[in-house]
Design a protein around this motif. Structure first.
Motif, mmCIF file in Angstrom:
data_model
loop_
_atom_site.group_PDB
_atom_site.id
_atom_site.type_symbol
_atom_site.label_atom_id
_atom_site.label_comp_id
_atom_site.label_asym_id
_atom_site.label_seq_id
_atom_site.Cartn_x
_atom_site.Cartn_y
_atom_site.Cartn_z
ATOM 1 N N ASP A 229 60.881 40.817 61.733
ATOM 2 C CA ASP A 229 59.833 41.348 62.602
ATOM 3 C C ASP A 229 60.184 41.053 64.062
ATOM 4 N N GLU A 230 60.838 39.914 64.268
ATOM 5 C CA GLU A 230 61.259 39.526 65.607
ATOM 6 C C GLU A 230 62.611 38.831 65.511
ATOM 7 N N VAL A 231 63.504 39.159 66.433
ATOM 8 C CA VAL A 231 64.794 38.482 66.558
ATOM 9 C C VAL A 231 64.750 37.612 67.810
ATOM 10 N N VAL A 232 65.174 36.359 67.654
ATOM 11 C CA VAL A 232 65.179 35.404 68.759
ATOM 12 C C VAL A 232 66.619 34.964 68.994
ATOM 13 N N PHE A 233 67.125 35.211 70.206
ATOM 14 C CA PHE A 233 68.481 34.803 70.550
ATOM 15 C C PHE A 233 68.425 33.451 71.253
#
Length: 267
Positions: A229-233
Protein backbone atom coordinates in the motif's frame (compact mmCIF):
# COMPACT_ATOMS: atom_id res chain seq x y z
CA UNK A 1 14.34 7.13 26.40
CA UNK A 2 17.07 9.74 26.47
CA UNK A 3 19.56 10.88 23.89
CA UNK A 4 20.79 13.89 22.01
CA UNK A 5 18.14 15.48 19.78
CA UNK A 6 18.86 14.88 16.13
CA UNK A 7 18.23 17.44 13.41
CA UNK A 8 15.54 16.13 11.10
CA UNK A 9 16.23 15.94 7.38
CA UNK A 10 12.92 16.55 5.64
CA UNK A 11 12.31 15.21 2.15
CA UNK A 12 9.96 17.35 0.09
CA UNK A 13 7.92 14.34 -0.99
CA UNK A 14 6.99 13.19 2.51
CA UNK A 15 3.25 13.53 3.04
CA UNK A 16 1.88 15.72 5.79
CA UNK A 17 1.19 13.92 9.07
CA UNK A 18 -2.26 12.45 9.51
CA UNK A 19 -4.75 14.80 11.20
CA UNK A 20 -4.54 12.73 14.36
CA UNK A 21 -0.74 12.75 14.25
CA UNK A 22 -0.73 9.04 13.51
CA UNK A 23 -2.26 8.26 16.90
CA UNK A 24 -4.72 5.80 15.35
CA UNK A 25 -1.97 3.83 13.62
CA UNK A 26 -1.54 0.21 14.68
CA UNK A 27 2.23 0.83 14.64
CA UNK A 28 3.48 4.33 15.37
CA UNK A 29 7.21 5.17 15.30
CA UNK A 30 8.30 8.66 16.33
CA UNK A 31 11.81 10.11 16.47
CA UNK A 32 13.49 6.73 16.84
CA UNK A 33 17.25 6.73 17.06
CA UNK A 34 19.49 3.68 17.34
CA UNK A 35 23.27 3.59 17.25
CA UNK A 36 25.84 0.85 17.64
CA UNK A 37 28.83 2.62 19.10
CA UNK A 38 29.57 5.60 16.85
CA UNK A 39 27.52 4.19 13.97
CA UNK A 40 24.02 5.66 13.83
CA UNK A 41 21.67 3.16 12.17
CA UNK A 42 18.28 4.82 12.77
CA UNK A 43 18.24 8.60 12.86
CA UNK A 44 15.09 10.43 14.05
CA UNK A 45 12.87 8.02 12.11
CA UNK A 46 9.08 8.41 11.88
CA UNK A 47 6.73 5.78 10.46
CA UNK A 48 3.07 4.76 10.70
CA UNK A 49 1.46 1.46 9.74
CA UNK A 50 -2.34 1.28 9.92
CA UNK A 51 -4.47 -1.82 10.36
CA UNK A 52 -4.77 -3.97 7.21
CA UNK A 53 -2.00 -1.98 5.54
CA UNK A 54 1.14 -3.41 3.91
CA UNK A 55 4.14 -1.09 4.18
CA UNK A 56 7.28 -2.18 2.35
CA UNK A 57 10.72 -0.90 3.34
CA UNK A 58 13.29 -0.64 0.56
CA UNK A 59 16.84 0.64 0.59
CA UNK A 60 20.44 -0.48 0.35
CA UNK A 61 21.96 -2.89 2.84
CA UNK A 62 22.77 -0.96 5.99
CA UNK A 63 19.97 1.57 5.53
CA UNK A 64 18.29 0.50 8.77
CA UNK A 65 15.49 -1.77 7.55
CA UNK A 66 16.32 -4.81 9.68
CA UNK A 67 17.26 -2.74 12.71
CA UNK A 68 13.90 -0.99 12.60
CA UNK A 69 12.09 -4.34 12.61
CA UNK A 70 14.23 -5.57 15.50
CA UNK A 71 13.44 -2.43 17.49
CA UNK A 72 9.71 -2.84 16.90
CA UNK A 73 9.68 -6.35 18.39
CA UNK A 74 12.11 -5.35 21.16
CA UNK A 75 15.08 -7.41 20.02
CA UNK A 76 17.00 -4.12 20.06
CA UNK A 77 16.54 -1.26 22.52
CA UNK A 78 16.14 2.20 21.00
CA UNK A 79 18.37 5.03 22.19
CA UNK A 80 15.69 7.68 21.77
CA UNK A 81 12.14 8.04 20.49
CA UNK A 82 8.91 6.14 20.96
CA UNK A 83 7.41 3.03 19.35
CA UNK A 84 3.73 2.32 19.97
CA UNK A 85 1.90 -0.89 19.05
CA UNK A 86 -1.87 -0.80 19.36
CA UNK A 87 -1.54 2.43 21.31
CA UNK A 88 0.92 1.03 23.88
CA UNK A 89 4.40 2.48 24.27
CA UNK A 90 6.53 -0.63 23.85
CA UNK A 91 9.74 1.37 24.36
CA UNK A 92 8.73 2.13 27.94
CA UNK A 93 11.18 0.21 30.18
CA UNK A 94 8.16 -1.08 32.12
CA UNK A 95 6.65 -2.71 29.02
CA UNK A 96 6.22 -6.48 29.17
CA UNK A 97 8.34 -7.69 26.25
CA UNK A 98 6.64 -11.08 26.12
CA UNK A 99 3.21 -9.46 25.96
CA UNK A 100 4.39 -7.15 23.18
CA UNK A 101 5.85 -10.00 21.13
CA UNK A 102 2.64 -11.99 21.61
CA UNK A 103 0.96 -9.36 19.42
CA UNK A 104 3.71 -9.32 16.80
CA UNK A 105 4.62 -12.12 14.41
CA UNK A 106 8.18 -11.97 13.09
CA UNK A 107 9.75 -13.89 10.20
CA UNK A 108 13.46 -13.52 9.49
CA UNK A 109 15.73 -14.36 6.56
CA UNK A 110 16.72 -17.61 8.24
CA UNK A 111 13.86 -19.99 8.91
CA UNK A 112 14.95 -20.60 12.52
CA UNK A 113 13.05 -23.88 12.74
CA UNK A 114 14.10 -26.36 15.38
CA UNK A 115 15.64 -29.24 13.38
CA UNK A 116 14.83 -31.88 16.00
CA UNK A 117 11.12 -31.01 16.05
CA UNK A 118 8.55 -32.00 13.47
CA UNK A 119 6.79 -29.24 11.54
CA UNK A 120 3.67 -29.45 13.71
CA UNK A 121 5.72 -29.10 16.90
CA UNK A 122 7.62 -26.12 15.49
CA UNK A 123 4.35 -24.34 14.75
CA UNK A 124 2.73 -25.14 18.11
CA UNK A 125 5.74 -24.47 20.34
CA UNK A 126 4.95 -20.84 21.20
CA UNK A 127 1.23 -21.59 21.51
CA UNK A 128 1.92 -24.27 24.09
CA UNK A 129 4.80 -22.70 26.04
CA UNK A 130 4.03 -18.97 25.86
CA UNK A 131 0.27 -18.82 25.38
CA UNK A 132 -0.40 -21.96 27.47
CA UNK A 133 -2.76 -23.35 24.83
CA UNK A 134 -3.71 -26.99 25.52
CA UNK A 135 -1.96 -29.43 23.21
CA UNK A 136 -5.08 -30.56 21.39
CA UNK A 137 -6.20 -26.98 20.71
CA UNK A 138 -2.69 -25.95 19.64
CA UNK A 139 -2.46 -28.90 17.24
CA UNK A 140 -5.84 -28.08 15.73
CA UNK A 141 -4.91 -24.44 15.18
CA UNK A 142 -1.50 -25.37 13.76
CA UNK A 143 -2.96 -27.91 11.34
CA UNK A 144 -5.47 -25.34 10.13
CA UNK A 145 -2.65 -22.84 9.57
CA UNK A 146 -0.50 -25.43 7.79
CA UNK A 147 -3.47 -26.14 5.55
CA UNK A 148 -3.69 -22.40 4.93
CA UNK A 149 -0.06 -22.23 3.71
CA UNK A 150 -0.38 -25.45 1.71
CA UNK A 151 1.68 -27.69 3.96
CA UNK A 152 -0.81 -29.78 5.93
CA UNK A 153 0.71 -32.92 4.41
CA UNK A 154 4.12 -31.97 5.88
CA UNK A 155 2.95 -31.72 9.50
CA UNK A 156 4.85 -34.83 10.57
CA UNK A 157 7.99 -34.07 8.55
CA UNK A 158 11.22 -32.69 9.95
CA UNK A 159 12.55 -29.36 8.61
CA UNK A 160 15.44 -30.96 6.71
CA UNK A 161 12.89 -32.94 4.69
CA UNK A 162 11.45 -29.70 3.27
CA UNK A 163 12.62 -27.33 0.57
CA UNK A 164 13.73 -23.84 1.54
CA UNK A 165 10.46 -22.37 0.32
CA UNK A 166 8.49 -24.87 2.37
CA UNK A 167 10.57 -24.14 5.47
CA UNK A 168 9.93 -20.42 5.07
CA UNK A 169 6.20 -21.05 4.71
CA UNK A 170 6.34 -23.06 7.95
CA UNK A 171 8.06 -20.09 9.61
CA UNK A 172 5.27 -17.82 8.36
CA UNK A 173 2.64 -20.27 9.64
CA UNK A 174 4.37 -20.31 13.03
CA UNK A 175 4.23 -16.50 13.16
CA UNK A 176 0.57 -16.38 12.09
CA UNK A 177 -0.83 -19.12 14.31
CA UNK A 178 -0.91 -16.87 17.38
CA UNK A 179 -3.08 -14.38 15.45
CA UNK A 180 -0.74 -11.38 15.82
CA UNK A 181 -1.93 -7.83 15.19
CA UNK A 182 1.19 -7.06 13.16
CA UNK A 183 3.52 -9.15 11.00
CA UNK A 184 7.17 -8.14 10.56
CA UNK A 185 8.99 -9.78 7.65
CA UNK A 186 12.70 -9.26 7.14
CA UNK A 187 14.03 -10.24 3.70
CA UNK A 188 12.14 -13.52 3.89
CA UNK A 189 13.14 -14.58 0.37
CA UNK A 190 16.83 -13.67 0.48
CA UNK A 191 17.96 -17.15 1.56
CA UNK A 192 15.87 -18.94 -1.08
CA UNK A 193 16.84 -20.27 -4.48
CA UNK A 194 15.26 -18.10 -7.20
CA UNK A 195 12.76 -20.78 -8.21
CA UNK A 196 11.40 -20.91 -4.63
CA UNK A 197 10.91 -17.16 -4.16
CA UNK A 198 7.58 -17.05 -5.97
CA UNK A 199 5.77 -19.47 -3.66
CA UNK A 200 6.60 -17.35 -0.60
CA UNK A 201 5.71 -14.06 -2.28
CA UNK A 202 2.44 -15.54 -3.51
CA UNK A 203 1.58 -16.46 0.08
CA UNK A 204 2.32 -12.92 1.27
CA UNK A 205 0.07 -11.59 -1.47
CA UNK A 206 -2.72 -13.83 -0.23
CA UNK A 207 -2.18 -12.60 3.33
CA UNK A 208 -2.54 -9.03 2.12
CA UNK A 209 -5.81 -9.92 0.41
CA UNK A 210 -7.02 -11.29 3.76
CA UNK A 211 -6.23 -7.99 5.49
CA UNK A 212 -3.06 -8.98 7.36
CA UNK A 213 -1.13 -5.93 8.58
CA UNK A 214 2.50 -6.22 7.50
CA UNK A 215 5.74 -4.26 7.66
CA UNK A 216 8.09 -5.87 5.16
CA UNK A 217 11.77 -5.26 4.42
CA UNK A 218 12.60 -6.59 0.97
CA UNK A 219 14.68 -6.25 -2.17
CA UNK A 220 11.86 -7.79 -4.22
CA UNK A 221 10.68 -4.73 -6.15
CA UNK A 222 8.01 -6.67 -8.05
CA UNK A 223 6.49 -7.70 -4.74
CA UNK A 224 6.64 -4.11 -3.48
CA UNK A 225 4.97 -2.88 -6.64
CA UNK A 226 2.07 -5.33 -6.57
CA UNK A 227 1.43 -5.82 -2.85
CA UNK A 228 2.47 -2.69 -0.95
CA UNK A 229 0.00 0.00 0.00
CA UNK A 230 2.98 2.23 0.71
CA UNK A 231 6.68 1.97 -0.17
CA UNK A 232 9.16 3.62 2.19
CA UNK A 233 12.71 4.27 0.99
CA UNK A 234 15.26 4.34 3.82
CA UNK A 235 18.70 5.87 3.46
CA UNK A 236 21.19 6.17 6.33
CA UNK A 237 18.49 5.43 8.87
CA UNK A 238 16.01 8.05 7.69
CA UNK A 239 12.88 8.07 5.58
CA UNK A 240 13.84 9.86 2.38
CA UNK A 241 10.76 9.11 0.33
CA UNK A 242 7.48 7.34 0.81
CA UNK A 243 4.29 6.99 -1.14
CA UNK A 244 2.33 4.71 -3.43
CA UNK A 245 4.44 2.02 -5.13
CA UNK A 246 3.97 3.46 -8.60
CA UNK A 247 5.18 6.86 -7.44
CA UNK A 248 8.24 5.77 -5.43
CA UNK A 249 9.37 2.98 -7.77
CA UNK A 250 8.45 4.49 -11.16
CA UNK A 251 8.67 8.24 -10.59
CA UNK A 252 10.86 8.88 -7.53
CA UNK A 253 11.41 12.53 -6.70
CA UNK A 254 14.31 12.30 -4.29
CA UNK A 255 17.82 12.05 -5.81
CA UNK A 256 18.87 9.31 -3.38
CA UNK A 257 15.84 7.21 -4.29
CA UNK A 258 16.61 7.68 -7.98
CA UNK A 259 20.24 6.67 -7.45
CA UNK A 260 19.29 3.58 -5.44
CA UNK A 261 16.85 2.38 -8.09
CA UNK A 262 19.36 2.98 -10.90
CA UNK A 263 21.97 0.93 -9.07
CA UNK A 264 19.47 -1.77 -8.13
CA UNK A 265 18.25 -2.16 -11.70
CA UNK A 266 21.80 -2.08 -13.00
CA UNK A 267 22.75 -4.91 -10.66
Amino acid sequence: MTGQPQAAETATTLPAPAPDGGASALLRVRGVRKAFGEHVVLDDLDLDVHAHQVVVLVGASGSGKSTLLRCVNLLEEVDDGVIEVEGRDVTDPRADADAVRARIGTVFQAYNLFPHLRVLDNVTLALRLVHRTPRADADARALAMLERVGLADKARAFPDQLSGGQQQRVAIARALVSQPALMLLDEVTSALDPELVGEVLDLLGELKDEGTTMLVATHEMAFARHVADEVVFLHEGRVHERGAPEQVLDDPREPRTQEFLRRFRGA
